[in-house]
Design a protein around this motif. Structure first.
Motif, mmCIF file in Angstrom:
data_model
loop_
_atom_site.group_PDB
_atom_site.id
_atom_site.type_symbol
_atom_site.label_atom_id
_atom_site.label_comp_id
_atom_site.label_asym_id
_atom_site.label_seq_id
_atom_site.Cartn_x
_atom_site.Cartn_y
_atom_site.Cartn_z
ATOM 1 N N ASP A 126 -2.685 2.255 -4.380
ATOM 2 C CA ASP A 126 -2.499 3.601 -3.836
ATOM 3 C C ASP A 126 -3.747 4.144 -3.145
ATOM 4 O O ASP A 126 -3.851 5.337 -2.878
ATOM 5 C CB ASP A 126 -2.048 4.568 -4.938
ATOM 6 N N ARG A 157 0.850 -1.190 0.000
ATOM 7 C CA ARG A 157 0.000 0.000 0.000
ATOM 8 C C ARG A 157 0.883 1.237 0.000
ATOM 9 O O ARG A 157 1.728 1.414 0.882
ATOM 10 C CB ARG A 157 -0.910 -0.008 1.234
ATOM 11 N N THR A 158 0.714 2.093 -0.993
ATOM 12 C CA THR A 158 1.459 3.343 -1.072
ATOM 13 C C THR A 158 0.567 4.478 -0.603
ATOM 14 O O THR A 158 -0.617 4.542 -0.939
ATOM 15 C CB THR A 158 1.947 3.606 -2.500
ATOM 16 N N LYS A 216 3.656 -2.970 3.612
ATOM 17 C CA LYS A 216 3.536 -4.239 2.882
ATOM 18 C C LYS A 216 2.958 -5.301 3.798
ATOM 19 O O LYS A 216 3.256 -5.336 4.993
ATOM 20 C CB LYS A 216 4.914 -4.672 2.376
ATOM 21 N N GLU A 245 0.576 -3.618 -5.860
ATOM 22 C CA GLU A 245 0.754 -2.244 -5.407
ATOM 23 C C GLU A 245 -0.583 -1.513 -5.532
ATOM 24 O O GLU A 245 -1.228 -1.571 -6.580
ATOM 25 C CB GLU A 245 1.822 -1.530 -6.221
ATOM 26 N N PRO A 253 5.360 3.532 2.458
ATOM 27 C CA PRO A 253 4.558 2.381 2.020
ATOM 28 C C PRO A 253 4.537 1.295 3.087
ATOM 29 O O PRO A 253 5.459 1.164 3.889
ATOM 30 C CB PRO A 253 5.293 1.910 0.756
#
Length: 313
Positions: A100, A43-44, A52, A98, A50
């Motif tokens: 956002d 997750r950014t 993880k 990934e 971030p």
């Protein structure tokens, strides 16, 4: 046919869209990952580092209206069930996801667009045999009239899902199949999520269903289906419940060698069965697909698997 070797994506898959509950626009990148990575979310955030997390029993934070993952720092990502179902259904073992935003995009409410995007880049076989959680004895959870049960099954992974709703368009429906990538594409991927018009105001007041619309949800009113195009198949409702079950069972962290049967199930019940299974070390074993010989591949995977001692996840 179920693959013998671990698989990952052949390239990067990009998906964008709003989440069905938060309604927030999100960009998703599915990327290849090395052997034994499993499924990992990264997750950014715009204003912080971030985070993880690997998909596992320990990462589950909530299962009320959607499957929510996180860690001790808090929630990471929600509504992961359709994506996990697709990766599991297509026998993709390793991937980095990934994202956002707070929620996986709902897209059209099914897994069809995720499957199509993955098929455009393809998958690749990796140089390690697949690992499975082999169910050794029955594990059952009951919630009133509802139940979910995992039982030993030597022919792969079988789902048997039955639902019952007091609505003229649904009633009692049942779906059963041995799951392979071909079966997932043909029988489950197209089935959309559904909901009832009478529940919309309550859900939105509680912060849910803010991104739901007739573009991504089959909506049932008192007299019938409100979507102009109708259903994609007469039993789309139970097929979607089966799709959800495949995604929820992927929270075990490895593919299952088992038969899963449920009645009136949902995200919470599905995960309770996973939780009960992994809480009983005598109920399962981690096994590895044997090397291919001349027999049918599906038989090789699920006939006499070999014990494996890789770390559980």
């Amino acid at each position: 046919m179920v693959p013998l070797m671990q698989t990952t994506l052949a390239g990067t898959v990009t998906l964008t869209g709003a989440g069905v509950h938060a309604g927030v626009e999100t960009r998703l990148l599915l990327k290849p990952a090395p052997v034994d990575t499993g499924i990992v979310f990264l997750r950014t955030f715009a204003d912080q580092a971030p985070r993880k997390i690997s998909v596992s029993r320990q990462s589950v934070q909530a299962t009320d209206l959607a499957t929510v993952l996180g860690d001790k720092s808090g929630i990471l990502v929600s509504t992961v069930e359709h994506l996990l179902s697709t990766l599991s259904g297509l026998a993709i073992d390793n991937a980095l996801i990934e994202i956002d935003g707070p929620e996986v995009p709902i897209l059209d409410g099914s897994a069809a667009l995720i499957v199509a995007a993955i098929d455009r880049v393809g998958t690749v076989s990796q140089k390690a045999r697949r690992k499975f959680i082999k169910v050794l004895k029955p594990v059952r959870v009951e919630n009133g009239a509802a139940f979910g049960e995992l039982r030993p099954y030597d022919a792969g992974f079988r789902v048997e899902v039955e639902i019952e709703f007091d609505h003229v368009e649904i009633g009692r429906q049942r779906f059963a199949a041995n799951l392979t990538p071909a079966v997932f594409r043909r029988e489950l991927a197209h089935a959309r999520t559904f909901g009832f018009l009478k529940d919309v105001e309550r859900l939105r007041g509680a912060g849910f269903a803010r991104g739901a619309s007739l573009e991504n949800t089959v909506c049932l009113g008192p007299e019938g289906i409100l979507n102009p195009e109708g259903l994609r198949c007469p039993d789309e409702f139970v097929r979607h419940k089966a799709l959800d079950a495949v995604g929820d069972l992927a929270l075990a962290g490895l593919p299952l060698q088992a038969r899963y049967a449920s009645f009136r199930g949902g995200h919470k019940l599905n995960f309770q069965v996973v939780d009960a299974l992994l809480a009983d070390r005598s109920a399962y074993a981690i096994v590895e697909a044997p090397e291919a010989r001349r027999r049918d591949a599906a038989e090789l995977v699920f006939g006499q698997p070999m014990p494996a001692f890789a770390p559980e996840r």
